[in-house]
Design a protein around this motif. Structure first.
Motif, PDB file in Angstrom:
ATOM      1  N   GLU A 187       0.912  -1.158   0.059  1.00 29.16           N
ATOM      2  CA  GLU A 187       0.033   0.064   0.013  1.00 29.16           C
ATOM      3  C   GLU A 187       0.920   1.256   0.118  1.00 29.16           C
ATOM      4  O   GLU A 187       1.868   1.364   0.809  1.00 29.16           O
ATOM      5  N   ALA A 188       0.636   2.270  -1.039  1.00 31.89           N
ATOM      6  CA  ALA A 188       1.387   3.545  -1.054  1.00 31.89           C
ATOM      7  C   ALA A 188       0.773   4.390  -0.202  1.00 31.89           C
ATOM      8  O   ALA A 188      -0.493   4.542  -0.162  1.00 31.89           O
ATOM      9  N   LEU A 189       1.673   4.851   0.710  1.00 30.40           N
ATOM     10  CA  LEU A 189       0.926   5.976   1.664  1.00 30.40           C
ATOM     11  C   LEU A 189       1.796   7.137   1.529  1.00 30.40           C
ATOM     12  O   LEU A 189       3.178   7.207   1.427  1.00 30.40           O
ATOM     13  N   ILE A 190       1.243   8.404   1.386  1.00 29.59           N
ATOM     14  CA  ILE A 190       1.881   9.721   1.113  1.00 29.59           C
ATOM     15  C   ILE A 190       2.615  10.222   2.164  1.00 29.59           C
ATOM     16  O   ILE A 190       2.155  10.062   3.548  1.00 29.59           O
ATOM     17  N   ARG A 191       3.765  10.964   2.139  1.00 23.75           N
ATOM     18  CA  ARG A 191       4.363  11.612   2.951  1.00 23.75           C
ATOM     19  C   ARG A 191       4.670  12.935   2.719  1.00 23.75           C
ATOM     20  O   ARG A 191       5.012  13.099   1.300  1.00 23.75           O
TER      21      ARG A 191
ATOM     22  N   ARG B 287       2.044  14.339   8.690  1.00 24.89           N
ATOM     23  CA  ARG B 287       1.484  13.106   8.311  1.00 24.89           C
ATOM     24  C   ARG B 287       0.008  13.184   7.689  1.00 24.89           C
ATOM     25  O   ARG B 287      -0.486  14.228   7.758  1.00 24.89           O
ATOM     26  N   PRO B 288      -0.171  12.288   6.823  1.00 22.02           N
ATOM     27  CA  PRO B 288      -1.571  12.485   6.058  1.00 22.02           C
ATOM     28  C   PRO B 288      -2.707  12.916   6.839  1.00 22.02           C
ATOM     29  O   PRO B 288      -3.556  13.725   6.411  1.00 22.02           O
TER      30      PRO B 288
ATOM     31  N   ASN C 122      -4.650   5.071  -2.229  1.00 23.38           N
ATOM     32  CA  ASN C 122      -5.881   5.592  -1.360  1.00 23.38           C
ATOM     33  C   ASN C 122      -6.426   6.646  -2.413  1.00 23.38           C
ATOM     34  O   ASN C 122      -5.805   7.517  -2.793  1.00 23.38           O
ATOM     35  N   ILE C 123      -7.826   6.520  -2.436  1.00 18.89           N
ATOM     36  CA  ILE C 123      -8.588   7.521  -3.538  1.00 18.89           C
ATOM     37  C   ILE C 123      -9.431   8.239  -2.468  1.00 18.89           C
ATOM     38  O   ILE C 123     -10.428   7.428  -1.950  1.00 18.89           O
TER      39      ILE C 123
ATOM     40  N   ASP D 297     -11.085   0.582   5.435  1.00 16.45           N
ATOM     41  CA  ASP D 297     -11.758   1.286   6.692  1.00 16.45           C
ATOM     42  C   ASP D 297     -13.417   0.533   6.872  1.00 16.45           C
ATOM     43  O   ASP D 297     -14.145   1.311   7.161  1.00 16.45           O
TER      44      ASP D 297
ATOM     45  N   GLU E 204      -6.026  -4.620   8.623  1.00 16.35           N
ATOM     46  CA  GLU E 204      -4.746  -3.702   8.731  1.00 16.35           C
ATOM     47  C   GLU E 204      -4.753  -3.261  10.333  1.00 16.35           C
ATOM     48  O   GLU E 204      -5.703  -3.614  11.124  1.00 16.35           O
TER      49      GLU E 204
ATOM     50  N   GLU F 251      -0.954  -5.869  14.956  1.00 15.47           N
ATOM     51  CA  GLU F 251       0.073  -5.423  15.886  1.00 15.47           C
ATOM     52  C   GLU F 251       0.673  -6.461  16.779  1.00 15.47           C
ATOM     53  O   GLU F 251       1.758  -6.395  17.493  1.00 15.47           O
TER      54      GLU F 251
ATOM     55  N   GLY G   9       0.475  -4.373   9.273  1.00 17.43           N
ATOM     56  CA  GLY G   9       0.485  -3.704  10.478  1.00 17.43           C
ATOM     57  C   GLY G   9       1.996  -3.813  10.921  1.00 17.43           C
ATOM     58  O   GLY G   9       2.838  -4.404  10.352  1.00 17.43           O
TER      59      GLY G   9
HETATM   60  P1  C2E Z   1      -5.211   4.153   5.988  1.00 14.83           P
HETATM   61  O1  C2E Z   1      -5.335   4.120   4.477  1.00 14.83           O
HETATM   62  O2  C2E Z   1      -6.090   3.413   6.726  1.00 14.83           O
HETATM   63  O3  C2E Z   1      -3.769   3.476   5.950  1.00 14.83           O
HETATM   64  C1  C2E Z   1      -3.378   2.911   7.124  1.00 14.83           C
HETATM   65  C2  C2E Z   1      -2.682   3.734   8.128  1.00 14.83           C
HETATM   66  O4  C2E Z   1      -2.328   3.038   9.465  1.00 14.83           O
HETATM   67  C3  C2E Z   1      -1.064   4.090   7.784  1.00 14.83           C
HETATM   68  O5  C2E Z   1      -1.143   5.528   8.342  1.00 14.83           O
HETATM   69  C4  C2E Z   1      -0.406   3.374   8.370  1.00 14.83           C
HETATM   70  O6  C2E Z   1       0.992   3.709   8.424  1.00 14.83           O
HETATM   71  C5  C2E Z   1      -0.908   3.016   9.604  1.00 14.83           C
HETATM   72  N1  C2E Z   1      -0.655   1.678  10.137  1.00 14.83           N
HETATM   73  C6  C2E Z   1      -0.172   0.708   9.569  1.00 14.83           C
HETATM   74  N2  C2E Z   1      -0.038  -0.357  10.377  1.00 14.83           N
HETATM   75  C7  C2E Z   1      -0.366  -0.029  11.429  1.00 14.83           C
HETATM   76  C8  C2E Z   1      -0.530  -0.750  12.998  1.00 14.83           C
HETATM   77  O7  C2E Z   1      -0.254  -2.201  12.882  1.00 14.83           O
HETATM   78  N3  C2E Z   1      -0.912  -0.061  13.904  1.00 14.83           N
HETATM   79  C9  C2E Z   1      -1.383   1.229  13.696  1.00 14.83           C
HETATM   80  N4  C2E Z   1      -1.900   1.899  14.854  1.00 14.83           N
HETATM   81  N5  C2E Z   1      -1.290   1.997  12.662  1.00 14.83           N
HETATM   82  C10 C2E Z   1      -0.730   1.345  11.474  1.00 14.83           C
HETATM   83  P2  C2E Z   1      -0.507   6.885   7.617  1.00 14.83           P
HETATM   84  O8  C2E Z   1       0.502   6.607   6.697  1.00 14.83           O
HETATM   85  O9  C2E Z   1      -0.504   8.054   8.458  1.00 14.83           O
HETATM   86  O10 C2E Z   1      -1.936   7.243   6.716  1.00 14.83           O
HETATM   87  C11 C2E Z   1      -3.182   7.542   7.523  1.00 14.83           C
HETATM   88  C12 C2E Z   1      -4.342   7.801   6.369  1.00 14.83           C
HETATM   89  O11 C2E Z   1      -4.089   8.970   5.476  1.00 14.83           O
HETATM   90  C13 C2E Z   1      -4.456   6.484   5.690  1.00 14.83           C
HETATM   91  O12 C2E Z   1      -5.228   5.740   6.227  1.00 14.83           O
HETATM   92  C14 C2E Z   1      -5.250   7.272   4.391  1.00 14.83           C
HETATM   93  O13 C2E Z   1      -6.540   7.430   4.856  1.00 14.83           O
HETATM   94  C15 C2E Z   1      -4.635   8.573   4.168  1.00 14.83           C
HETATM   95  N6  C2E Z   1      -3.619   8.556   3.334  1.00 14.83           N
HETATM   96  C16 C2E Z   1      -2.487   8.090   3.341  1.00 14.83           C
HETATM   97  N7  C2E Z   1      -1.972   8.427   1.835  1.00 14.83           N
HETATM   98  C17 C2E Z   1      -2.680   8.833   1.048  1.00 14.83           C
HETATM   99  C18 C2E Z   1      -2.773   9.236  -0.025  1.00 14.83           C
HETATM  100  O14 C2E Z   1      -1.857   8.813  -1.020  1.00 14.83           O
HETATM  101  N8  C2E Z   1      -4.247   9.751  -0.563  1.00 14.83           N
HETATM  102  C19 C2E Z   1      -5.287   9.844   0.276  1.00 14.83           C
HETATM  103  N9  C2E Z   1      -6.401  10.214  -0.399  1.00 14.83           N
HETATM  104  N10 C2E Z   1      -5.166   9.399   1.619  1.00 14.83           N
HETATM  105  C20 C2E Z   1      -4.198   9.034   1.796  1.00 14.83           C
END
Ligand code: C2E
Ligand code: CA
Ligand code: CA
Length: 279
Positions: free
Chosen positions: A58-62, A72-73, A117-118, A180, A236, A239, A257
């Motif tokens: 899963e790609a996550l933006i920073r 943080r996103p 993520n869209i 989610d 997801e 832990e 996780g």
């Molecule tokens: P999400 O899509 O539900 O992504 C999962 C989040 O949970 C990520 O946080 C990830 O780092 C975190 N996570 C992963 N494993 C665990 C774990 O074991 N325990 C806990 N407590 N957390 C864990 P992140 O990267 O801070 O992203 C937060 C949210 O921001 C994402 O939730 C998503 O909704 C949004 N997001 C991130 N990247 C993008 C993007 O490129 N575009 C859009 N529209 N939203 C994004």
């Protein structure tokens, strides 16, 4: 006098003023962030719960902002949605994830796909299917190399074009997943109607597992619904080994996780892949 005192306090509430200031700051900085190349993507492995081998990413933006620091996103996506910047940022995310995927494939990693993520706002733009088709074509990828994660908001608000957009995306061969699941709304009705491949069980339900009886019941119910409808389930926020074992007991095979790995910079993701192998 008390009430007046409270109102006065509210009027000059330093937290509120601070929040307002932050919002203006963030929105101003966001506007330039894309052109200044301040965004990057990190990748969290989704692994087979049974052996920890990588299935997808899963790609996550920073965002590293020169003015605001590392953001943080959760602290800026909602602002980008308000201003509409999310549409351009989201298009960048799609393109960047495809570029990375093509690079990994060229290096010989047979990673099946990468998920992005869209946001709701982005889903509503007419040309989302075209943006995705262009990114895939530019990097020589089949649709199946890309997965799109939507939240339930997309289903529940049910704009007139929702079904049409899902069908156009499905026609590209991309994998469509509800993120989610269970958190905001109850979208059961839409699960029947829209061409979805899978669900991601909302992290919050897993937190109380296996101790909390109602969290356990919800996880069981979601797994049961998904199984009956032929949908994939991903967990997801895994832990602990106890959570992993609970999920395996429900027949859920894929998870992500901190038990396995946090989101990683691309080089570290490749190293993780080398270490653990592909499932
Ligand atoms: P999400 O899509 O539900 O992504 C999962 C989040 O949970 C990520 O946080 C990830 O780092 C975190 N996570 C992963 N494993 C665990 C774990 O074991 N325990 C806990 N407590 N957390 C864990 P992140 O990267 O801070 O992203 C937060 C949210 O921001 C994402 O939730 C998503 O909704 C949004 N997001 C991130 N990247 C993008 C993007 O490129 N575009 C859009 N529209 N939203 C994004
Ligand atoms: Ca997600
Ligand atoms: Ca999620």
């Amino acid at each position: 006098a008390k009430r007046r005192g409270r109102n006065t306090w509210q009027l000059f509430n330093p937290d509120l003023a601070r929040q307002q200031h932050d919002r203006v700051q963030i929105e101003a900085q966001l506007r330039r962030a894309l052109d200044n190349q301040e965004f990057r993507l990190v990748y969290q492995p989704l692994v087979a719960l049974s052996d920890g081998k990588v299935r997808t990413a899963e790609a996550l933006i920073r965002w590293r902002s020169p003015a605001l620091g590392e953001m943080r996103p959760d602290h800026f996506i909602s602002h980008a949605e308000t201003t509409g910047d999310i549409v351009r940022i989201g298009a960048w995310v799609i393109e960047a994830a495809c570029r990375q995927m093509a690079a990994w494939r060229a290096e010989g990693f047979a990673l099946e796909r990468v998920a992005v993520n869209i946001s709701y706002r982005q889903f509503l733009t007419e040309d989302l299917p075209q943006i995705i088709a262009d990114a895939l074509a530019e990097h020589g990828l089949p649709g199946s190399a890309l997965e799109l994660e939507f939240t339930e908001r997309v289903l529940i608000e049910d704009a007139p074009d929702t079904l049409h957009t899902f069908e156009a995306l499905r026609a590209l061969g991309v994998v469509l997943t509800i993120d989610d699941f269970g958190e905001g709304y109850s979208a059961l009705n839409y699960l029947r109607r829209l061409p979805i491949h899978g669900l991601k069980l909302a992290q919050s339900f897993l937190q109380g597992v296996p101790g909390n009886a109602s969290d356990v019941a919800i996880c069981q119910a979601v797994a049961g619904i998904a199984r009956s409808l032929g949908l994939d389930v991903v967990a997801e926020g895994v832990e602990s080994p106890a959570q992993r074992d609970f999920l395996l007991g429900l027949g859920i095979r894929t998870g992500q996780g901190f038990l396995f790995s946090p989101a990683l910079e691309p080089d570290n993701f490749a190293a993780f892949l080398r270490q653990t192998g592909l499932h």
